[in-house]
Design a protein around this motif. Sequence first.
Motif, PDB file in Angstrom:
ATOM      1  N   ASP A  19     -15.840  15.543  40.472  1.00  0.00           N
ATOM      2  CA  ASP A  19     -15.009  16.739  40.250  1.00  0.00           C
ATOM      3  C   ASP A  19     -14.693  16.968  38.775  1.00  0.00           C
ATOM      4  O   ASP A  19     -13.691  17.587  38.430  1.00  0.00           O
TER       5      ASP A  19
ATOM      6  N   ILE B 147     -14.495  21.554  35.989  1.00  0.00           N
ATOM      7  CA  ILE B 147     -13.462  22.429  36.548  1.00  0.00           C
ATOM      8  C   ILE B 147     -13.904  23.886  36.510  1.00  0.00           C
ATOM      9  O   ILE B 147     -13.704  24.646  37.448  1.00  0.00           O
ATOM     10  N   ARG B 148     -14.484  24.260  35.391  1.00  0.00           N
ATOM     11  CA  ARG B 148     -14.989  25.629  35.168  1.00  0.00           C
ATOM     12  C   ARG B 148     -13.912  26.679  35.469  1.00  0.00           C
ATOM     13  O   ARG B 148     -14.133  27.628  36.209  1.00  0.00           O
ATOM     14  N   ASP B 149     -12.737  26.469  34.890  1.00  0.00           N
ATOM     15  CA  ASP B 149     -11.587  27.349  35.142  1.00  0.00           C
ATOM     16  C   ASP B 149     -11.471  28.389  34.026  1.00  0.00           C
ATOM     17  O   ASP B 149     -11.091  28.065  32.897  1.00  0.00           O
TER      18      ASP B 149
ATOM     19  N   SER C 242      -7.679  28.971  32.504  1.00  0.00           N
ATOM     20  CA  SER C 242      -7.151  28.009  31.526  1.00  0.00           C
ATOM     21  C   SER C 242      -8.084  27.804  30.345  1.00  0.00           C
ATOM     22  O   SER C 242      -7.670  27.269  29.310  1.00  0.00           O
TER      23      SER C 242
ATOM     24  N   TYR D 254     -13.449  23.958  30.858  1.00  0.00           N
ATOM     25  CA  TYR D 254     -14.709  23.895  31.599  1.00  0.00           C
ATOM     26  C   TYR D 254     -14.893  22.538  32.269  1.00  0.00           C
ATOM     27  O   TYR D 254     -15.352  22.447  33.394  1.00  0.00           O
TER      28      TYR D 254
ATOM     29  N   ASP E 283     -13.195  18.341  32.624  1.00  0.00           N
ATOM     30  CA  ASP E 283     -12.121  17.373  32.405  1.00  0.00           C
ATOM     31  C   ASP E 283     -12.733  16.139  31.756  1.00  0.00           C
ATOM     32  O   ASP E 283     -13.410  15.339  32.413  1.00  0.00           O
TER      33      ASP E 283
END
Length: 451
Positions: free
Chosen positions: A173, A176-178, A181, A184, A186
């Motif tokens: 995991d 993240i590719r968020d 925020s 990309y 962690d």
Amino acid sequence: MRRNNEMKLGLFLAWVGYHQGAWRDPSAPANGGVDIDQCARLATLAEGAKFHFVFLADQQAVIYDHAAIARVADNDGFEPITLLSALSSRTQDIGLVATATTTYYQPYHLARMFASLDHLSRGRAAWNIVTSFSNLEAQNFGEKELPHHDARYARAREFVEVVKALWDTWQDDAFIRDKQSGIYADTAKLHLLNHRGNHFSVRGPLNIARPPQGYPVLVQAGASDAGIAFAAEVAEAVFTAEPSLENGKRYYAALKEKARALGREDDQVLVMPGIVPIVGKTKQEASEKLQRLQSYTHIDALTGAAQLWLGSVLDLRSTDLDSLVPEALPQTNFIKSRQKLLLDLAARQKLTWRQLIRLVSDSRGHLMVVGTPDEIANTMVDVFDQRAADGFNVIPATVPGGLKDFVELVVPELCRRGKFRSKYCGQTLRENLGLKQPLNQFMQAGVNIRP
């Protein structure tokens, strides 16, 4: 212990068929090795029959001598990972096993390529780990001859160790590719490898996310002492050649025992010998199919193949082919287990050279069954029930005809007997083979370990 009583089936994806004369069969496309549509047809035919995987062998050279090259179709085909990447978009469920050598690649190359194939196929990739088998391969990579057999396996062990660690450099995991925020990945879930070994120096990390299966399924085909030890340590499926039931039972028991001694479970190391089925509605019809294929095979192809698989220093073109095969030949540095298997077979059956080179052309030492669907199913069930196999790599003598015969006539018989499935049970190759998802080695009891 087996978790169920159903055998696993793979398809050995030969371009025109496994028999040396197959490319001359009127039903076989002569250019099958470079015809993507033909390859896709074979894969989808196997997928429709619910085979677990297609298996693609490979070597890094034109492997026959000059006289035989003109007579064989083995040296004209796609590179495995490239082909299986293309087939990943033309199939949905079937596993994709590509052969790649640890002797003439670097770990980072193969870690990235197989991770890519696993992502492209949504978790259906597998790596058949080989160490190369011909000096002709060595000469394409700046060497005169192959490294010694045991040295190749020592390199292979470290190679696989590095590849698995590279697959683990990102946690499952980590990406993240968020967009919200702006994060990309962690980086707390990123691990540098910093491997320093006898053969490789690799920093890492890998520049692709961890494969969907954790690791693509690891397949191996060696049956020498070094090969068996390696298989017991790393392989999850083992492709063997064994025409004898009793020898197959001994191999099966020995491999499982070695794997258990290393803390591995029996059903996490699958033994899948090759089988060459020639199917006829009657025994005579099946025999006539084989005789027709044999009539297509030139003596140059026969002797070239035998010379390759036996690793012999003899020149078979100047040997009396009606003389008995000697019980021993100089030990090869190439395919040691196959040389021993073929020589043992020749000694038991008191074969002449002519008979042995015909056998090599027909089956390369794999179990060949020529008969009706019932006879072929009987043999497969007997080998499976007597614990000489967990399943089979099916090697059609011709394609598409031989594969269609097996799918349409033998598979229904296996299903009727409760020995083969009627549907896929999972989405990934691991799930369909009943293999566990490997844990990330950089994680211990949920704690992030950074080297």
